[in-house]
Design a protein around this motif. Structure first.
Motif, mmCIF file in Angstrom:
data_model
loop_
_atom_site.group_PDB
_atom_site.id
_atom_site.type_symbol
_atom_site.label_atom_id
_atom_site.label_comp_id
_atom_site.label_asym_id
_atom_site.label_seq_id
_atom_site.Cartn_x
_atom_site.Cartn_y
_atom_site.Cartn_z
ATOM 1 N N VAL A 153 0.913 -1.324 0.141
ATOM 2 C CA VAL A 153 0.088 -0.029 0.069
ATOM 3 C C VAL A 153 0.937 1.335 0.040
ATOM 4 O O VAL A 153 1.888 1.443 0.781
ATOM 5 C CB VAL A 153 -0.835 0.111 1.106
ATOM 6 C CG1 VAL A 153 -1.592 1.089 1.337
ATOM 7 C CG2 VAL A 153 -1.965 -1.185 1.168
ATOM 8 N N VAL A 154 0.491 2.073 -0.864
ATOM 9 C CA VAL A 154 1.488 3.465 -1.008
ATOM 10 C C VAL A 154 0.639 4.621 -0.452
ATOM 11 O O VAL A 154 -0.379 4.909 -0.894
ATOM 12 C CB VAL A 154 1.768 3.840 -2.409
ATOM 13 C CG1 VAL A 154 2.691 4.999 -2.581
ATOM 14 C CG2 VAL A 154 2.434 2.599 -3.172
ATOM 15 N N VAL A 155 1.008 5.033 0.731
ATOM 16 C CA VAL A 155 0.386 6.070 1.359
ATOM 17 C C VAL A 155 0.978 7.452 1.433
ATOM 18 O O VAL A 155 1.995 7.616 1.142
ATOM 19 C CB VAL A 155 0.438 5.838 2.925
ATOM 20 C CG1 VAL A 155 -0.425 6.828 3.772
ATOM 21 C CG2 VAL A 155 -0.155 4.303 3.279
ATOM 22 N N ASP A 156 0.037 8.597 1.083
ATOM 23 C CA ASP A 156 0.472 9.827 1.105
ATOM 24 C C ASP A 156 0.422 10.441 2.710
ATOM 25 O O ASP A 156 -0.741 10.715 2.928
ATOM 26 C CB ASP A 156 -0.363 10.636 0.164
ATOM 27 C CG ASP A 156 -0.141 12.031 -0.065
ATOM 28 O OD1 ASP A 156 0.894 12.512 0.678
ATOM 29 O OD2 ASP A 156 -0.513 12.756 -0.829
ATOM 30 N N LYS A 157 1.364 10.093 3.310
ATOM 31 C CA LYS A 157 1.356 10.562 4.630
ATOM 32 C C LYS A 157 1.159 11.935 4.984
ATOM 33 O O LYS A 157 1.705 12.838 4.260
ATOM 34 C CB LYS A 157 2.650 10.204 5.306
ATOM 35 C CG LYS A 157 2.897 10.234 6.617
ATOM 36 C CD LYS A 157 4.268 10.190 7.473
ATOM 37 C CE LYS A 157 4.839 11.519 7.661
ATOM 38 N NZ LYS A 157 4.269 12.318 8.496
ATOM 39 N N HIS B 260 6.731 -0.849 7.186
ATOM 40 C CA HIS B 260 6.972 0.118 6.208
ATOM 41 C C HIS B 260 8.334 0.444 5.919
ATOM 42 O O HIS B 260 9.338 -0.335 6.504
ATOM 43 C CB HIS B 260 6.678 1.370 6.815
ATOM 44 C CG HIS B 260 7.248 2.118 7.668
ATOM 45 N ND1 HIS B 260 8.475 2.809 7.529
ATOM 46 C CD2 HIS B 260 7.047 2.001 9.327
ATOM 47 C CE1 HIS B 260 8.988 3.182 8.822
ATOM 48 N NE2 HIS B 260 8.033 2.829 9.516
ATOM 49 N N ALA B 261 8.500 0.811 4.609
ATOM 50 C CA ALA B 261 10.000 0.955 4.087
ATOM 51 C C ALA B 261 10.575 2.466 4.157
ATOM 52 O O ALA B 261 9.898 3.246 3.257
ATOM 53 C CB ALA B 261 10.151 0.501 2.730
ATOM 54 N N LEU C 101 5.079 6.897 1.675
ATOM 55 C CA LEU C 101 5.442 5.898 2.569
ATOM 56 C C LEU C 101 5.041 4.806 1.952
ATOM 57 O O LEU C 101 3.618 4.468 1.860
ATOM 58 C CB LEU C 101 4.805 6.334 3.895
ATOM 59 C CG LEU C 101 5.128 5.325 5.028
ATOM 60 C CD1 LEU C 101 6.694 5.683 5.689
ATOM 61 C CD2 LEU C 101 4.327 5.564 6.226
ATOM 62 N N VAL C 102 5.880 3.711 1.831
ATOM 63 C CA VAL C 102 5.386 2.305 1.393
ATOM 64 C C VAL C 102 5.232 1.279 2.435
ATOM 65 O O VAL C 102 6.223 0.971 3.190
ATOM 66 C CB VAL C 102 6.374 1.706 0.053
ATOM 67 C CG1 VAL C 102 6.016 0.714 -0.413
ATOM 68 C CG2 VAL C 102 6.816 2.948 -0.819
ATOM 69 N N ALA C 103 4.147 0.745 2.335
ATOM 70 C CA ALA C 103 3.758 -0.306 3.515
ATOM 71 C C ALA C 103 3.714 -1.491 2.897
ATOM 72 O O ALA C 103 2.920 -1.670 1.757
ATOM 73 C CB ALA C 103 2.466 0.289 4.232
ATOM 74 N N GLY C 104 4.090 -2.756 3.701
ATOM 75 C CA GLY C 104 4.018 -3.943 3.262
ATOM 76 C C GLY C 104 3.186 -4.832 4.110
ATOM 77 O O GLY C 104 2.836 -4.442 5.469
ATOM 78 N N ILE C 105 2.349 -5.473 3.351
ATOM 79 C CA ILE C 105 1.333 -6.463 4.257
ATOM 80 C C ILE C 105 1.709 -7.761 4.151
ATOM 81 O O ILE C 105 1.752 -8.439 2.877
ATOM 82 C CB ILE C 105 -0.202 -6.104 3.780
ATOM 83 C CG1 ILE C 105 -0.577 -4.633 3.877
ATOM 84 C CG2 ILE C 105 -1.160 -6.736 4.437
ATOM 85 C CD1 ILE C 105 -1.944 -4.124 3.257
ATOM 86 N N ARG D 264 8.477 -8.862 3.848
ATOM 87 C CA ARG D 264 9.624 -9.198 3.721
ATOM 88 C C ARG D 264 10.407 -8.453 2.286
ATOM 89 O O ARG D 264 11.539 -8.774 2.206
ATOM 90 C CB ARG D 264 9.800 -10.761 3.711
ATOM 91 C CG ARG D 264 9.252 -11.223 4.964
ATOM 92 C CD ARG D 264 9.274 -13.148 4.943
ATOM 93 N NE ARG D 264 10.477 -13.287 4.519
ATOM 94 C CZ ARG D 264 10.548 -14.372 3.513
ATOM 95 N NH1 ARG D 264 9.544 -14.933 2.929
ATOM 96 N NH2 ARG D 264 11.755 -14.462 2.957
ATOM 97 N N LEU D 265 9.685 -8.059 1.603
ATOM 98 C CA LEU D 265 10.055 -7.303 0.430
ATOM 99 C C LEU D 265 10.402 -6.074 0.562
ATOM 100 O O LEU D 265 11.397 -5.496 -0.298
ATOM 101 C CB LEU D 265 8.917 -7.258 -0.503
ATOM 102 C CG LEU D 265 9.275 -6.955 -2.081
ATOM 103 C CD1 LEU D 265 10.225 -7.951 -2.648
ATOM 104 C CD2 LEU D 265 7.952 -7.052 -3.103
ATOM 105 N N LEU D 266 9.943 -5.552 1.987
ATOM 106 C CA LEU D 266 10.445 -4.031 1.959
ATOM 107 C C LEU D 266 11.935 -3.974 2.204
ATOM 108 O O LEU D 266 12.292 -2.812 1.549
ATOM 109 C CB LEU D 266 9.731 -3.558 3.216
ATOM 110 C CG LEU D 266 8.046 -3.368 3.024
ATOM 111 C CD1 LEU D 266 7.448 -2.807 4.480
ATOM 112 C CD2 LEU D 266 7.714 -2.497 1.970
ATOM 113 N N GLY D 267 12.512 -4.722 2.787
ATOM 114 C CA GLY D 267 14.012 -4.496 2.850
ATOM 115 C C GLY D 267 14.776 -4.410 1.605
ATOM 116 O O GLY D 267 15.873 -3.646 1.427
#
Length: 295
Positions: free
Chosen positions: A12-16, A40-41, A52-56, A61-64
């Motif tokens: 999920v790509v958030v506009d923080k 998040h990454a 702000l890129v969040a992983g679910i 595990r892809l965020l790193g």
């Protein structure tokens, strides 16, 4: 895009928004997604806005791997004042007249921060010092001096210069490697010009392949939970290799594979059904896994 369920793996790509920590954003995503497995990454400061890129689930595990990507920022630097935090949230500790600072001097000083540079992060960064965040030590009254690190600023454009009686505001746009602190760029530019500087606005416009066009506000996500399946993210971020059935069986268990001739760096490995299996990279005549996401 398929329908989301709490067991889905994706991004999920958030506009923080300003005034919210990255941790708070993750907490909101957990509630909206119905799972606690969210990360998040790349932390954004509370004052900062933007991507702000969040992983679910398994995508956390892809965020790193995504965190290694270059990032882009729009920011405003105020010359003429130094703050305790190198940004507008800190207390002003010194000021200096800016009357003698010219546009030519600003452009010349900024040139030193293009390319590969050595940068000392802000003392109020999230970097851990002996297991504790630097900003926590500063708030506890400790003096924190962080080690310099090498970062790359591939673009540092000065978009506008606004001069007032007490300060000069610079609007800048920056492309940089992960680990670059825009607050430190503001601090160091001001120091080089002899008047001090700090950040007054920061908006992250891109993280790797994800830019503001893919970002959604928390309010919008509450109405329509827009997400990207992990397979789409992997295919859009890394080179793709479509394995046959025998290769896919080996990839699922993380076995090295000969003769694939993968490009340098990581490649996203898919099975014949289009399921994303793993990230592999070349090691001499073999391709070996850096992360397996199934099984």
């Amino acid at each position: 895009m398929s329908d989301f369920t709490p067991s889905s793996d994706g991004i999920v790509v958030v506009d923080k928004p300003a005034g919210m920590t990255s941790h708070t954003v993750v907490a909101r995503i957990r509630r909206l997604a119905g799972t606690r497995n969210v990360g998040h990454a790349g932390t954004l400061d509370p004052m900062a806005t933007g991507v702000l890129v969040a992983g679910i689930n398994r995508a956390t595990r892809l965020l790193g791997h995504l965190q290694l990507a270059d990032k882009s920022y729009d920011a405003t630097i105020r010359l003429g004042a130094v703050t305790t935090t190198d940004d507008a949230e800190g207390e002003i500790v010194s000021t200096a007249p800016v009357a003698g600072v010219t546009a030519a001097a600003i452009s010349s000083a900024a040139e030193a921060y293009r390319g590969e540079i050595s940068q000392i992060p802000s003392a109020v960064s999230a970097i851990k010092v002996d297991g504790k965040r630097a900003y926590e030590r500063v708030r506890a009254g400790e003096e924190v001096v962080l080690k310099a690190r090498t970062v790359t600023v591939s673009r540092y454009d000065i978009l506008d210069i606004r001069v007032s009686e007490s300060w000069i505001d610079l609007d800048i746009s920056v492309d940089c490697s992960s680990g670059t602190y825009i607050r430190a760029l503001a601090r160091d530019l001001g120091a080089d010009l002899g008047v001090g500087g700090h950040l007054t606005a920061l908006r992250r416009t891109r993280v790797g392949a994800f830019d503001l066009s893919a970002a959604h506000t928390l309010e919008a996500l509450a109405e329509d939970f827009a997400w990207l399946p992990i397979a789409d993210v992997a295919a859009g971020t890394f080179p793709r290799y479509d394995a046959d059935l025998d290769q896919a069986a080996a990839i699922r268990t993380g076995r090295p594979l000969p003769g694939l001739n993968l490009p340098d760096g990581q490649t996203a490995m898919f099975d014949p059904t289009g399921t994303f299996l793993a990230l592999y990279e070349p090691h001499g005549p073999l391709a070996k896994p850096t992360a397996v996401f199934v099984g």
